[in-house]
Design a protein around this motif. Sequence first.
Motif, mmCIF file in Angstrom:
data_model
loop_
_atom_site.group_PDB
_atom_site.id
_atom_site.type_symbol
_atom_site.label_atom_id
_atom_site.label_comp_id
_atom_site.label_asym_id
_atom_site.label_seq_id
_atom_site.Cartn_x
_atom_site.Cartn_y
_atom_site.Cartn_z
ATOM 1 N N VAL A 146 0.870 -1.182 0.000
ATOM 2 C CA VAL A 146 0.000 0.000 0.000
ATOM 3 C C VAL A 146 0.903 1.228 0.000
ATOM 4 O O VAL A 146 1.679 1.416 0.927
ATOM 5 C CB VAL A 146 -0.922 0.013 1.235
ATOM 6 C CG1 VAL A 146 -1.858 1.211 1.183
ATOM 7 C CG2 VAL A 146 -1.705 -1.269 1.306
ATOM 8 N N PRO A 147 0.833 2.054 -1.061
ATOM 9 C CA PRO A 147 1.803 3.147 -1.207
ATOM 10 C C PRO A 147 1.872 4.073 0.008
ATOM 11 O O PRO A 147 2.960 4.474 0.410
ATOM 12 C CB PRO A 147 1.290 3.918 -2.432
ATOM 13 C CG PRO A 147 0.378 3.003 -3.144
ATOM 14 C CD PRO A 147 -0.130 2.010 -2.162
ATOM 15 N N GLU A 148 0.715 4.399 0.612
ATOM 16 C CA GLU A 148 0.695 5.423 1.657
ATOM 17 C C GLU A 148 1.080 4.884 3.034
ATOM 18 O O GLU A 148 1.238 5.666 3.957
ATOM 19 C CB GLU A 148 -0.700 6.061 1.764
ATOM 20 C CG GLU A 148 -1.149 6.807 0.534
ATOM 21 C CD GLU A 148 -1.888 5.919 -0.449
ATOM 22 O OE1 GLU A 148 -1.884 4.677 -0.244
ATOM 23 O OE2 GLU A 148 -2.451 6.446 -1.423
ATOM 24 N N LEU A 149 1.179 3.565 3.165
ATOM 25 C CA LEU A 149 1.439 3.022 4.492
ATOM 26 C C LEU A 149 2.933 2.784 4.694
ATOM 27 O O LEU A 149 3.692 2.628 3.747
ATOM 28 C CB LEU A 149 0.671 1.720 4.694
ATOM 29 C CG LEU A 149 -0.853 1.846 4.740
ATOM 30 C CD1 LEU A 149 -1.486 0.519 5.111
ATOM 31 C CD2 LEU A 149 -1.300 2.919 5.709
ATOM 32 N N GLU B 263 3.634 -1.339 8.502
ATOM 33 C CA GLU B 263 2.249 -1.695 8.186
ATOM 34 C C GLU B 263 2.191 -2.596 6.958
ATOM 35 O O GLU B 263 1.364 -3.501 6.866
ATOM 36 C CB GLU B 263 1.410 -0.431 7.973
ATOM 37 C CG GLU B 263 1.082 0.261 9.273
ATOM 38 C CD GLU B 263 0.449 1.621 9.064
ATOM 39 O OE1 GLU B 263 -0.654 1.828 9.577
ATOM 40 O OE2 GLU B 263 1.066 2.481 8.405
ATOM 41 N N GLU C 87 7.365 5.406 4.057
ATOM 42 C CA GLU C 87 6.196 4.994 3.275
ATOM 43 C C GLU C 87 6.668 4.129 2.111
ATOM 44 O O GLU C 87 7.734 4.349 1.549
ATOM 45 C CB GLU C 87 5.478 6.228 2.716
ATOM 46 C CG GLU C 87 4.714 7.001 3.764
ATOM 47 C CD GLU C 87 3.998 8.210 3.164
ATOM 48 O OE1 GLU C 87 4.041 8.377 1.937
ATOM 49 O OE2 GLU C 87 3.410 8.966 3.945
ATOM 50 N N ARG D 222 5.761 4.054 -0.865
ATOM 51 C CA ARG D 222 5.964 4.734 -2.141
ATOM 52 C C ARG D 222 7.269 5.506 -2.202
ATOM 53 O O ARG D 222 7.686 5.940 -3.267
ATOM 54 C CB ARG D 222 4.796 5.679 -2.432
ATOM 55 C CG ARG D 222 4.671 6.797 -1.435
ATOM 56 C CD ARG D 222 3.549 7.734 -1.797
ATOM 57 N NE ARG D 222 3.146 8.486 -0.629
ATOM 58 C CZ ARG D 222 2.014 9.147 -0.531
ATOM 59 N NH1 ARG D 222 1.157 9.112 -1.508
ATOM 60 N NH2 ARG D 222 1.725 9.817 0.559
#
Lengths: 566, 358
Positions: free
Chosen positions: A398-401, A405, A449, A451
């Motif tokens: 998940v890019p934003e996590l 996480e 993050e 990303r």
Amino acid sequence: MHRAWAGDPLLTRGIPPAYLCPEVARLWHCPEGFTFLDPSSLDSHAKSHASDAPPPRLELRGITKRFPGCLANDHVDLVLQPGEIHALLGENGAGKSTLVKMIYGVLHPDSGTLLWQGRETVVPDPAGARRLGIGMVFQHFSLFDTLTVAENIALGLDGPGPMDALSQRIRTVSERYGLALDPERHVFHLSVGERQRVEIVRCLLQDPKLLIMDEPTSVLTPQEASKLFETLRRLAAEGCTILYISHKLEEIRALCGRATVLRGGKVVGACDPRLETARGLAELMIGTELSTPERPPAGESGAARLVVKHLSTTSDNPFATSLKDVGFEVRAGEILGIAGVAGNGQAELMAALSGEALVADPASVVIEGVSSGHLGPRARRELGLAFVPEERLGRGAVPELSLSENALLSGYAREPLVRGGLVHFGRARAYAETIIKGFNVVAHGHKAEARSLSGGNLQKFIIGREILQRPKLLVVGQPTWGVDAGAAAAIHKALIGLARSGAAVLVISQDLDELFVLSDRISVLFHGRLSDSRPTHETSVERIGLLMGGLFATPPDEDGEIVRAL
Amino acid sequence: MSLIRLEPRGQASKAMVYATPLLAVALTLLSGFILFLLLGFDPVKALHAFFIDPVSSKRGIGELIVKATPLVLCAVGLAIGFRANVWNIGAEGQLTMGAIAGGGLALAFYGEGGWWLLPLMVIGGAAGGMAWAAIPAYLRIRFNASEILTSLMLTYVALLALNYLVHGPYRDPDGFAFPESRLFEADAVMPILWSGTRVHLGTAFALFAVAAGWVLIARTFIGFQIKVIGLTPAAAGYAGFDQKRIIWLSLLLSGGLAGIAGMGEIAGPIGQITPSVSPGYGFTAIIVAFLGRLHPVGILLAALLMALSFIGGEAAQIAMGLPKAITGVFQGMLLFFLLACDVLIRYRVRIGARRAVA
């Protein structure tokens, strides 16, 4: 009538402004038709035989581009002569794509000069680049599946003129350059190689003096690639300059006369690739010595960890490739490679194996002796499956996590990260740190993050996350797609190590070189059918390449036309 | 190429993300100041009447809390759904159903109640809200019907059902045909938590919902799944998170909380069932959820702010003869400034053509 639909706002809305180019209109007012030979390039050729040298086609002087937090290009100098095929080499994140985007007008340099045929020029945007005579074929195509080839090309031109005439011109160009293409066919019928031809023909119709190719062969079979090389050599012989970006060093040695190497945004060297070894080029790119993974011979093959029998799928999506009676098994301790050009059923096979798509007959996918066709991803993970999807960002992570996480994302099934419904964040953090250390992931700790990582580092993280769960069976899609040489070697080493420690590994990849490094056996997926597997040492790149083009022993059915087209 | 462009900034700073609501409030006050000045009112006095006077008495603070309670209950549930891309905008209908179900129990056991009646009404209210939210959940999963439309349309069904009931079966038999139910007996009324005000047990439920919502979002594995589904559904599918389960969970949870809010209204400040149970708490809760950044603690603060704009508007109308629209103007300005600040945190404005290269 054609004008009416080409100007239809509904149709043109989806087109990136990059393709709307007014300058082609002039071609249609040319009374004798037009020629694809650029007179000025002939001039310069003629001049090059004379005493005074012509100005280079393109010269970059001290180009610098800074993004928040990184210097993408640092005083880059580059000279491209008319009629040469010039390779641009570098690892991921070395600044190659930033540089070509500035040449094509997508980005703008912070400082530095660009000289086009000896004159200082500013490329305002892609339309301006095409006005100058710069064409670019991107790695990802922008074609409408439901339109014909001619319609797709017309949408990319500002004044496409009557469709009949356009089709005729497409035929002329495609014959001239050996790019077999039927303008009346719908794009969804075309193979990936043919789609690429559409993009190339679209560029050629705009009479380019410089053609930029971004990793063009990553989606082609070896046979398709060598056809492309013929076309490119022919274009170069006619005076067109080609700037060629690729990770495949053998290819560059075969095709290019000069190479410029970028590392960390700087030019670190230029050479004649024909005089270098592939290994030498790779070491120039990464700046250190390259360690190639060794594949010890497979021991006694163990129990079948994954058995696929008579796997067929159907889909609501008309553009999906249904699997037809696919069968194979992967045993403990071995690596099975599945080759094939993208779009031949890889996505459907991956989904059927991971559990993201359930299959009709539960017994057609058997994991560790358990019929799993009706089990979801979580239950399959609990049986011992680990899975690395093709898309790293947006499916595998998940890019934003944060990385901790993202470690939890798939780690929850086999690591003690969740207790009584509550997340044990301390353990997730420790697990992420273990992955980062164990797989040399370059990142600002577990809080970074996903990303913010480069493609290669994120892939190392994801593969590490799956391998550290000690899976009994690992399924990997495109393990090193777009990953630089150093990270690719580390990933290959980890996969071989996992198999030799007793896990079964299935690798689905388009990269034949990679499959020949990794696999004990290789199969080919073509139009939803899987060939019988062959031991790697008993087959060759050429044989597998032919299978990738559809030359199976079994007679091709309704898909036979594709075989003909090759 | 346009003359004014928005360029993304590298990364929004954490401090600014939390500071923007405060900045938005400050800008709203400043604009209000100018607005009152232009209208010919003494701006200091007007702002005082709007924002200070209503909360300068114990009763006023109590009213603030009473108004914030249903907003918090609804918004916490909605925020959990919004985080998972489940867009329940029918909290108003679920609130109404909670009132119908909880209030129906109070009327059914009228005259024979005991200590057990109020807990039963809470359960009934939650069940009513859940049942109403279960319909969009089922339609979404079975037929892929947008819960935005179904939950919104069901709101009007619920409001009409309430209207029918108070004109028919729920009507007070001794009420001279007024469309109202009986006044609830003492066993069916929420106990007052703070004497001298109307602050009732529902506020305790709201505070509990804030705490439980925070634990769910920040600590539990379900909360993590909600986050992943909301951000990247494909990654949730890859990880094996069951999206259908999360849709059920978030709709039932928000429906249940809205139902409790509706039941709290009729068993609290209203004390009977009337044709209008809520002045639009269920819709305002959507604003509250976003103003509070979908975070339970933020929602608590945002609900207090929105409640203040309601009672401040009323107070200003009475004290200074300001028009009724003033409440809407202030709520609108607040949202406008919040969204504008959000955009400016993530993007910077560039004016003029793209810089050419020298």
